[in-house]
Design a protein around this motif. Sequence first.
Motif, PDB file in Angstrom:
ATOM      1  N   ILE A  89       0.839  -1.065  -0.079  1.00  0.00           N
ATOM      2  CA  ILE A  89       0.042  -0.029   0.037  1.00  0.00           C
ATOM      3  C   ILE A  89       0.890   1.207   0.127  1.00  0.00           C
ATOM      4  N   GLU A  90       2.010   1.226   0.390  1.00  0.00           N
ATOM      5  CA  GLU A  90       2.950   2.439   0.711  1.00  0.00           C
ATOM      6  C   GLU A  90       3.675   2.917  -0.491  1.00  0.00           C
ATOM      7  N   THR A  91       3.725   2.185  -1.386  1.00  0.00           N
ATOM      8  CA  THR A  91       4.378   2.882  -2.792  1.00  0.00           C
ATOM      9  C   THR A  91       3.563   2.700  -4.051  1.00  0.00           C
ATOM     10  N   GLU A  92       3.783   3.267  -5.033  1.00  0.00           N
ATOM     11  CA  GLU A  92       2.980   3.315  -6.612  1.00  0.00           C
ATOM     12  C   GLU A  92       3.373   2.043  -6.770  1.00  0.00           C
ATOM     13  N   GLU A  93       4.814   1.630  -6.726  1.00  0.00           N
ATOM     14  CA  GLU A  93       5.265   0.362  -7.581  1.00  0.00           C
ATOM     15  C   GLU A  93       4.411  -0.944  -6.691  1.00  0.00           C
ATOM     16  N   GLY A  94       4.262  -0.730  -5.535  1.00  0.00           N
ATOM     17  CA  GLY A  94       3.733  -1.904  -4.573  1.00  0.00           C
ATOM     18  C   GLY A  94       2.281  -1.877  -4.968  1.00  0.00           C
ATOM     19  N   LEU A  95       1.538  -0.643  -5.100  1.00  0.00           N
ATOM     20  CA  LEU A  95       0.094  -0.657  -5.704  1.00  0.00           C
ATOM     21  C   LEU A  95      -0.011  -1.488  -7.048  1.00  0.00           C
ATOM     22  N   GLU A  96       0.992  -0.956  -7.921  1.00  0.00           N
ATOM     23  CA  GLU A  96       0.545  -1.503  -9.214  1.00  0.00           C
ATOM     24  C   GLU A  96       0.889  -3.002  -9.242  1.00  0.00           C
ATOM     25  N   ALA A  97       2.035  -3.654  -8.440  1.00  0.00           N
ATOM     26  CA  ALA A  97       2.417  -5.199  -8.559  1.00  0.00           C
ATOM     27  C   ALA A  97       0.980  -5.419  -7.857  1.00  0.00           C
ATOM     28  N   MET A  98       0.543  -5.044  -6.839  1.00  0.00           N
ATOM     29  CA  MET A  98      -0.796  -5.692  -6.190  1.00  0.00           C
ATOM     30  C   MET A  98      -1.973  -5.741  -7.167  1.00  0.00           C
ATOM     31  N   TYR A  99      -2.254  -4.585  -7.930  1.00  0.00           N
ATOM     32  CA  TYR A  99      -3.009  -4.548  -8.803  1.00  0.00           C
ATOM     33  C   TYR A  99      -2.873  -5.561 -10.077  1.00  0.00           C
ATOM     34  N   ASP A 100      -1.785  -5.834 -10.462  1.00  0.00           N
ATOM     35  CA  ASP A 100      -1.607  -6.921 -11.294  1.00  0.00           C
ATOM     36  C   ASP A 100      -2.001  -8.195 -10.562  1.00  0.00           C
ATOM     37  N   ARG A 101      -1.558  -8.571  -9.269  1.00  0.00           N
ATOM     38  CA  ARG A 101      -2.180  -9.922  -8.720  1.00  0.00           C
ATOM     39  C   ARG A 101      -3.525 -10.032  -8.687  1.00  0.00           C
ATOM     40  N   TRP A 102      -4.073  -8.743  -8.456  1.00  0.00           N
ATOM     41  CA  TRP A 102      -5.560  -8.717  -8.337  1.00  0.00           C
ATOM     42  C   TRP A 102      -6.077  -9.047  -9.424  1.00  0.00           C
ATOM     43  N   ARG A 103      -5.902  -8.593 -10.799  1.00  0.00           N
ATOM     44  CA  ARG A 103      -6.248  -8.869 -12.024  1.00  0.00           C
ATOM     45  C   ARG A 103      -6.195 -10.154 -12.398  1.00  0.00           C
ATOM     46  N   SER A 104      -4.952 -10.853 -12.232  1.00  0.00           N
ATOM     47  CA  SER A 104      -4.684 -12.323 -12.197  1.00  0.00           C
ATOM     48  C   SER A 104      -5.771 -13.216 -11.370  1.00  0.00           C
ATOM     49  N   HIS A 105      -5.866 -12.719  -9.977  1.00  0.00           N
ATOM     50  CA  HIS A 105      -6.666 -13.446  -9.315  1.00  0.00           C
ATOM     51  C   HIS A 105      -8.049 -13.314  -9.745  1.00  0.00           C
ATOM     52  N   HIS A 106      -8.766 -12.381 -10.321  1.00  0.00           N
ATOM     53  CA  HIS A 106      -9.918 -12.258 -10.954  1.00  0.00           C
ATOM     54  C   HIS A 106     -10.099 -12.421 -12.382  1.00  0.00           C
ATOM     55  N   LYS A 107      -9.000 -12.764 -12.844  1.00  0.00           N
ATOM     56  CA  LYS A 107      -8.931 -13.078 -14.456  1.00  0.00           C
ATOM     57  C   LYS A 107      -9.500 -11.647 -15.336  1.00  0.00           C
ATOM     58  N   VAL A 108      -8.936 -10.846 -14.698  1.00  0.00           N
ATOM     59  CA  VAL A 108      -9.367  -9.283 -15.418  1.00  0.00           C
ATOM     60  C   VAL A 108      -8.373  -9.017 -16.335  1.00  0.00           C
TER      61      VAL A 108
END
Length: 333
Positions: A18-37
């Motif tokens: 949550i603390e950095t833009e890079e961390g959030l972008e990596a988190m978003y990519d994991r979320w997209r993979s998790h939900h097949k987006v």
Amino acid sequence: MVLILSVAKSFDYNEKEIETEEGLEAMYDRWRSHHKVTEKSPERFNAFKATAQLVHNHNKLKKSYKMKINGLADMPIEEFRSAHGDEVLANLKLPGPGCPACPACPNCPAAAGPKDLPPSFDWREKNVITPVRRIPGCFNMGPAITSIEAINAIVTKENLVLSQQQVIDCYPGGPIGAHTVYEFALATGIATLESYPEVGGKHNCDKAKFGKKLVTISGYEQLNHIPNEEAVMRMVQEQPVIFSIYTNDEEYKNYAGGIYNGACEGWPKWVLLVGWGQDPDGTKYWIGKTTFYGEEWGEKGYIRVIRTPEGFCGMYKFGFRPFKTIETRNIEL
């Protein structure tokens, strides 16, 4: 040690992300993979970041309800409102207080007095509530569909899952909303989901999919300004009823569980009230079923909303209940 945060069984994250833009972008990519987006855009990434921050900050507080990063996390709030809110209802000028003694359900026992109302009641225990599912399309129609499923099960003892897709495809007019479902059930009857599957969007009406049975009702009632909690409890004890809640859009979108008592603002959302209860600490609540994101949302597709005499977030201002008598038989094809 990095604290791993998770709510329910869906998407996990750690607070360092949550603390950095890079961390959030990596988190978003994991979320997209998790939900097949597959879709990715700056607008959706910004919506995801705002959701992640909101959920993270909220869950650190000692609130009566939790949030989670679910499959709606990258949906801009304007899109959520158009898909899950009710614009017609949001701009509706309701009539003044009235209906102090609404007509009784024509096929139900006499209303109980206040001392006869139990501390908890749940239609899910009586085999009249269909499984939670995600109904694509016009989400303000879903609770109306489930209310017809419930009254049909109460009267006929058949627990049938009905098709919103048939209503969307075959309804001759517009706009489509909760009232549309009831008018269609009166005029045509609603097919089962097994016969007429949900695919999303509007398509040509296919009568070949009507199947062997169309579920009908004998009428419905628009509920305006129900005077108090007890009156609503009496209605719900007779049958599940749909009401709208004017809740904060972001809080509602990310609700994960607990007794909701957040901000009362934003567009109205329909829920099917299936019962009520009380926590060990004495907090009273309603049990509401939703249809817009299946079992991943909330408490396996349900929300508990704080129960107050005047109706939290305008809950008692506007609703519907369908009627079905024993004489109103379903159409056998």
